[in-house]
Design a protein around this motif. Structure first.
Motif, PDB file in Angstrom:
ATOM      1  N   SER A  29      54.035 -10.090 -34.764  1.00 17.63           N
ATOM      2  CA  SER A  29      54.627 -11.425 -34.902  1.00 17.63           C
ATOM      3  C   SER A  29      55.837 -11.606 -33.986  1.00 17.63           C
ATOM      4  N   ARG A  30      56.540 -10.536 -33.667  1.00 16.44           N
ATOM      5  CA  ARG A  30      57.737 -10.647 -32.830  1.00 16.44           C
ATOM      6  C   ARG A  30      57.379 -10.904 -31.373  1.00 16.44           C
ATOM      7  N   ARG A  31      56.310 -10.272 -30.924  1.00 15.68           N
ATOM      8  CA  ARG A  31      55.947 -10.346 -29.509  1.00 15.68           C
ATOM      9  C   ARG A  31      54.794 -11.296 -29.252  1.00 15.68           C
ATOM     10  N   GLY A  32      53.918 -11.441 -30.221  1.00 12.52           N
ATOM     11  CA  GLY A  32      52.775 -12.325 -30.068  1.00 12.52           C
ATOM     12  C   GLY A  32      51.529 -11.591 -29.592  1.00 12.52           C
ATOM     13  N   ASN A  33      50.369 -12.176 -29.862  1.00 11.92           N
ATOM     14  CA  ASN A  33      49.079 -11.634 -29.429  1.00 11.92           C
ATOM     15  C   ASN A  33      48.220 -12.755 -28.858  1.00 11.92           C
ATOM     16  N   TRP A  34      47.134 -12.351 -28.227  1.00 17.86           N
ATOM     17  CA  TRP A  34      46.157 -13.335 -27.787  1.00 17.86           C
ATOM     18  C   TRP A  34      45.585 -14.064 -29.003  1.00 17.86           C
ATOM     19  N   GLY A  35      45.221 -15.336 -28.816  1.00 20.24           N
ATOM     20  CA  GLY A  35      44.624 -16.090 -29.923  1.00 20.24           C
ATOM     21  C   GLY A  35      43.337 -15.455 -30.394  1.00 20.24           C
ATOM     22  N   ASN A  36      42.527 -14.951 -29.456  1.00 18.89           N
ATOM     23  CA  ASN A  36      41.329 -14.177 -29.775  1.00 18.89           C
ATOM     24  C   ASN A  36      40.952 -13.362 -28.539  1.00 18.89           C
ATOM     25  N   GLN A  37      39.949 -12.517 -28.707  1.00 19.77           N
ATOM     26  CA  GLN A  37      39.650 -11.586 -27.628  1.00 19.77           C
ATOM     27  C   GLN A  37      39.003 -12.252 -26.424  1.00 19.77           C
ATOM     28  N   LEU A  89      44.311  -0.641 -19.064  1.00 21.50           N
ATOM     29  CA  LEU A  89      44.193  -1.454 -20.279  1.00 21.50           C
ATOM     30  C   LEU A  89      44.603  -0.653 -21.513  1.00 21.50           C
ATOM     31  N   SER A  90      44.128   0.577 -21.623  1.00 20.00           N
ATOM     32  CA  SER A  90      44.456   1.398 -22.793  1.00 20.00           C
ATOM     33  C   SER A  90      45.937   1.750 -22.818  1.00 20.00           C
ATOM     34  N   PHE A  91      46.532   1.945 -21.658  1.00 19.00           N
ATOM     35  CA  PHE A  91      47.951   2.282 -21.527  1.00 19.00           C
ATOM     36  C   PHE A  91      48.820   1.152 -22.086  1.00 19.00           C
ATOM     37  N   GLY A  92      48.559  -0.068 -21.630  1.00 19.00           N
ATOM     38  CA  GLY A  92      49.347  -1.205 -22.095  1.00 19.00           C
ATOM     39  C   GLY A  92      49.086  -1.561 -23.548  1.00 19.00           C
ATOM     40  N   GLN A  93      47.821  -1.466 -23.970  1.00 18.44           N
ATOM     41  CA  GLN A  93      47.474  -1.837 -25.346  1.00 18.44           C
ATOM     42  C   GLN A  93      48.055  -0.862 -26.358  1.00 18.44           C
ATOM     43  N   PHE A  94      48.073   0.428 -26.024  1.00 17.52           N
ATOM     44  CA  PHE A  94      48.555   1.429 -26.979  1.00 17.52           C
ATOM     45  C   PHE A  94      50.033   1.222 -27.308  1.00 17.52           C
ATOM     46  N   ALA A  95      50.838   0.915 -26.286  1.00 19.74           N
ATOM     47  CA  ALA A  95      52.284   0.784 -26.496  1.00 19.74           C
ATOM     48  C   ALA A  95      52.712  -0.652 -26.770  1.00 19.74           C
ATOM     49  N   SER A  96      51.828  -1.631 -26.511  1.00 20.60           N
ATOM     50  CA  SER A  96      52.168  -3.061 -26.648  1.00 20.60           C
ATOM     51  C   SER A  96      53.428  -3.398 -25.853  1.00 20.60           C
ATOM     52  N   LEU A  97      53.476  -2.889 -24.631  1.00 19.87           N
ATOM     53  CA  LEU A  97      54.624  -3.122 -23.749  1.00 19.87           C
ATOM     54  C   LEU A  97      54.135  -3.411 -22.340  1.00 19.87           C
ATOM     55  N   GLY A  98      54.989  -4.103 -21.548  1.00 19.74           N
ATOM     56  CA  GLY A  98      54.650  -4.434 -20.171  1.00 19.74           C
ATOM     57  C   GLY A  98      54.812  -3.252 -19.244  1.00 19.74           C
ATOM     58  N   CYS A  99      54.797  -3.521 -17.934  1.00 24.32           N
ATOM     59  CA  CYS A  99      54.740  -2.440 -16.948  1.00 24.32           C
ATOM     60  C   CYS A  99      56.027  -1.615 -16.869  1.00 24.32           C
ATOM     61  N   ASP A 424      66.665 -10.483 -29.473  1.00 24.97           N
ATOM     62  CA  ASP A 424      66.005 -11.587 -30.177  1.00 24.97           C
ATOM     63  C   ASP A 424      66.164 -12.893 -29.415  1.00 24.97           C
ATOM     64  N   TRP A 425      67.325 -13.080 -28.773  1.00 34.55           N
ATOM     65  CA  TRP A 425      67.566 -14.333 -28.060  1.00 34.55           C
ATOM     66  C   TRP A 425      66.586 -14.506 -26.910  1.00 34.55           C
ATOM     67  N   ILE A 426      66.394 -13.449 -26.118  1.00 35.03           N
ATOM     68  CA  ILE A 426      65.530 -13.588 -24.952  1.00 35.03           C
ATOM     69  C   ILE A 426      64.069 -13.707 -25.354  1.00 35.03           C
ATOM     70  N   ILE A 427      63.707 -13.110 -26.489  1.00 30.32           N
ATOM     71  CA  ILE A 427      62.333 -13.263 -26.980  1.00 30.32           C
ATOM     72  C   ILE A 427      62.095 -14.700 -27.424  1.00 30.32           C
ATOM     73  N   PRO A 589      52.707   3.567 -30.728  1.00 31.29           N
ATOM     74  CA  PRO A 589      52.369   2.219 -31.201  1.00 31.29           C
ATOM     75  C   PRO A 589      53.617   1.432 -31.571  1.00 31.29           C
ATOM     76  N   ALA A 590      53.590   0.128 -31.303  1.00 25.70           N
ATOM     77  CA  ALA A 590      54.775  -0.705 -31.527  1.00 25.70           C
ATOM     78  C   ALA A 590      55.041  -0.961 -33.001  1.00 25.70           C
ATOM     79  N   LEU A 591      53.989  -1.067 -33.807  1.00 25.50           N
ATOM     80  CA  LEU A 591      54.142  -1.408 -35.225  1.00 25.50           C
ATOM     81  C   LEU A 591      54.122  -0.154 -36.084  1.00 25.50           C
ATOM     82  N   GLN A 592      54.970  -0.150 -37.116  1.00 26.74           N
ATOM     83  CA  GLN A 592      55.076   1.012 -37.992  1.00 26.74           C
ATOM     84  C   GLN A 592      53.754   1.342 -38.670  1.00 26.74           C
TER      85      GLN A 592
END
Length: 657
Positions: A29-37, A89-99, A424-427, A589-592
């Motif tokens: 919820s903090r970072r957001g996701n795609w609406g669907n795949q 793809l797996s690298f970015g998806q696993f950490a939920s972070l940019g480059c 939080d401000w920049i997000i 992973p980003a989420l606990q």
């Protein structure tokens, strides 16, 4: 299968945003996701399928053995393209972070992320200039007669010779050109080189090109206006990040295929189209033994898929954690390459028609790069009935293909900035960051709209994203597979997908892909030739600037590595180096809820990578203490029962002795 893997597999369907998903809210919820795949797949297709699929692949295929080129092309796709695509793809998806953020995996290599940002910045600047020129041609096509049809315009020279004939001479200067008009077809006689009206329109009217790269001249205001429109469109589509761009790609990623199909149907119905397609596909098997053909195939796969730009990592970072990115990587990679092949049929059917019309070989009208998009193809369009309609469709397709790539380039930069600052401000104010990056990109693109702009555009295209991408990708593979450890990464992928990477991909990641990448680098160096534009030879100082651009992204890697080592704890260089390479405690992973197994929260401040070892040592110590305690109790019990059941212990006052 372990319990964690079973959980991962069972929740994959719930978190993968598949059709029929009961919950449509963001997982992160903090970072957001795609609406669907589907949005992610379409965005990635739009990113990978760009202008190069239309203006570079068909020409490479024609030049390197036609149908025979398909063999090394698809081999390189299987052994290099798809594995690298899946890795990013797996690298970015696993950490939920940019480059930038993903390099918590090994902080010393964060310079790779900065290098990706530099490359994306360069490409984003000049790529939008190409899009703006396509916008300009699109607007100019809104007329009854395309302005590059005839040679009777103020910007034409005496050397101009059109392909569309009329019943009278087009201007007085054509009398000196020794031309004859037969059955409405202009056939050039006794000419060493024909200058087409489309080429003169491009050079003398659209660009008003100067004679030297250092002679900037005035800004071409129509091009500048189109550049502003182009950046404004990109900003509007990204105003809410992936939430807005994910909706736009339903159109921008699919409509080019509609246009390609319309142009293909029209093209194959023209006289000479079959000859053009034969030129495109006829195998010349002897060329398969040429190393240059394999080098071109590997380079085209590598560059066309967008590896090492940072965009794939960024787009995948907005996926839900258990999304099947393995499936996505195969779908997107194959779609990209199939589009290249399909575009070749479209391009060469039209060029075959043009060659038939001019009674010249296809090789004389075949071209690539801007020469194909803004000279050869527009000229061919003038030969078609209702030519403005086909011109509108063609340039609209170029605009959409360019925008699909440009969305991801801008989002890569914005995501890296937002993730790096992380407040939080920049997000909350990500739109402000997007606007700032768009304005900066527009201002940096202004020099490319001057009379010398095309020289600088080609310089950036040839140097800014050439061998530097290969080096960045190679170091990324080495870091993940050998510094972080291939076993650790395979376990990460298994935890995320619910199944380990297939054996083929494990082998490719560790051995085959790095070897092919090294081959591409060697090939690029051996094949290097100083850049030229038609007859213009670039001066030495401009080539030095080109190499500086190429090195500016690569130099980020050693500079940041030295900085990180100097700031890491340790008494010796070796200790600091080891600590700099070790994963950050927040890596994972980003989420606990997804941080299970070795990523489970612990009181210890040790790194995630060190925790399993720490746990084992503590367990061993506890087991030793328990064994000692048990030995003491056994000795006491034996002492008490030693004198036939008597309780007298005076003979052994110290039972533990």
């Amino acid at each position: 299968m372990s319990e964690s893997n079973t959980i991962a597999a069972s929740t994959a369907d719930q978190n993968g945003a598949v059709p029929g998903e009961p919950v449509k809210k963001d997982e992160n919820s903090r970072r957001g996701n795609w609406g669907n795949q589907i949005e992610f797949v379409l965005t990635s297709v739009g990113y990978a399928v760009g202008l190069g699929n239309v203006w570079r692949f068909p020409y490479l295929c024609y030049r390197n053995g036609g149908g025979a080129f398909m063999l090394p092309y698809f081999i390189m796709l299987v052994f290099c393209g798809i594995p690298l695509f899946f890795l990013e793809l797996s690298f970015g998806q696993f950490a939920s972070l940019g480059c930038l953020g993903v390099w918590k995996i090994s902080p010393m290599f964060k310079g790779v992320g900065y290098g990706m940002m530099v490359v994306s910045t360069y490409i984003g600047i000049y790529y939008n200039v190409v899009i703006c020129i396509a916008f300009y041609y699109f607007f100019q096509s809104m007329t009854n007669l395309l302005p590059w049809t005839y040679c009777n315009n103020p910007w034409n020279t005496p050397d101009c010779s059109g392909v569309v004939g009329t019943g009278h001479q087009l201007n007085g200067s054509l009398a000196n050109a020794t031309t004859s008009l037969v059955a409405g077809v202009t056939e050039v006689v006794n000419r060493t080189k024909r200058t087409s009206p489309s080429e003169e329109y491009w050079k003398h009217y659209v660009l008003n090109i100067s004679d030297d790269i250092g002679n900037f001249g005035e800004v071409r205001l129509p091009i500048l206006g189109c550049l502003a429109i182009s950046w404004f469109v990109v900003f509007l589509c990204l105003i809410r990040g992936v939430k807005s761009s994910g909706k736009v790609v339903y159109f921008t990623a699919t409509f080019p295929y509609v246009v390609l199909t319309i142009l293909f149907i029209r093209g194959i119905t023209l006289d000479g189209a079959i000859n053009g397609i034969k030129y495109y596909l006829t195998p010349q098997w002897q060329k398969v033994l040429d190393a240059k053909v394999w080098g071109d195939a590997a380079s085209q796969i590598f560059y066309s898929l967008g590896c090492a730009w940072g965009g794939l990592i960024t787009m995948a970072s907005y996926n839900k954690f258990h999304n099947n990115c393995f499936r996505d990587s195969i779908i997107i990679s194959i779609t990209n390459c199939a589009t290249s092949v399909y575009a070749g049929f479209v391009i060469f059917s039209i060029l075959g028609f043009m060659a038939h019309h001019l009674n010249v070989p296809v090789s004389e009208v075949a071209d690539h790069g801007p020469g194909l998009a803004f000279v050869a193809y527009p000229e061919a369009l003038t030969l078609l009935p209702i030519s403005p309609l086909w011109s509108l469709l063609f340039f609209f397709m170029l605009i959409l293909l360019g925008l699909g790539t440009q969305f991801c380039l801008l989002e890569t930069l914005v995501t890296a900035i937002v993730d790096e600052i992380g407040t939080d401000w920049i997000i909350r104010n990500k739109t402000v960051v997007t606007l700032s990056v768009a304005i900066a990109g527009f201002l940096l693109g202004v020099p490319l709209t001057t009379r010398a702009g095309i020289y600088w555009l080609l310089l950036m295209d040839n140097y800014a994203a050439s061998f530097s991408l290969v080096i960045i990708s190679c170091i990324m593979c080495i870091c993940i597979m050998y510094i972080y450890g291939h076993r650790n990464y395979f376990k990460d992928v298994e935890m995320m997908l619910g199944f380990p990477p297939p054996l083929f991909f494990k082998v490719c990641w560790r051995f085959i892909s790095p070897v092919i990448i090294s081959f591409i680098l060697i090939f690029t160096v051996i094949q290097y030739k100083p850049i030229t534009y038609n007859d213009y030879v670039y001066p030495g100082w401009s080539l030095a600037i080109g190499f500086a651009m190429a090195l500016s992204s690569v130099v980020c890697i050693p500079v940041y590595a030295l900085y990180k080592i100097s700031r890491s704890p340790g008494a010796t260089f070796r200790e600091r180096l080891k600590n700099a390479c070790r994963s950050h405690p927040k890596w994972g992973p980003a989420l606990q809820e997804h941080r299970t197994g070795r990523y489970a929260p612990m009181a210890s401040e040790d790194t995630v990578e060190a925790r399993p070892l720490k746990e084992k040592e503590e367990l061993k110590e506890e087991q030793k203490e328990e064994e000692k305690e048990k030995e003491r109790k056994d000795e006491i019990s034996l002492t008490i029962q030693g004198s036939n059941g008597s309780t007298n212990t005076h003979s052994n006052p110290n039972p533990s002795a």
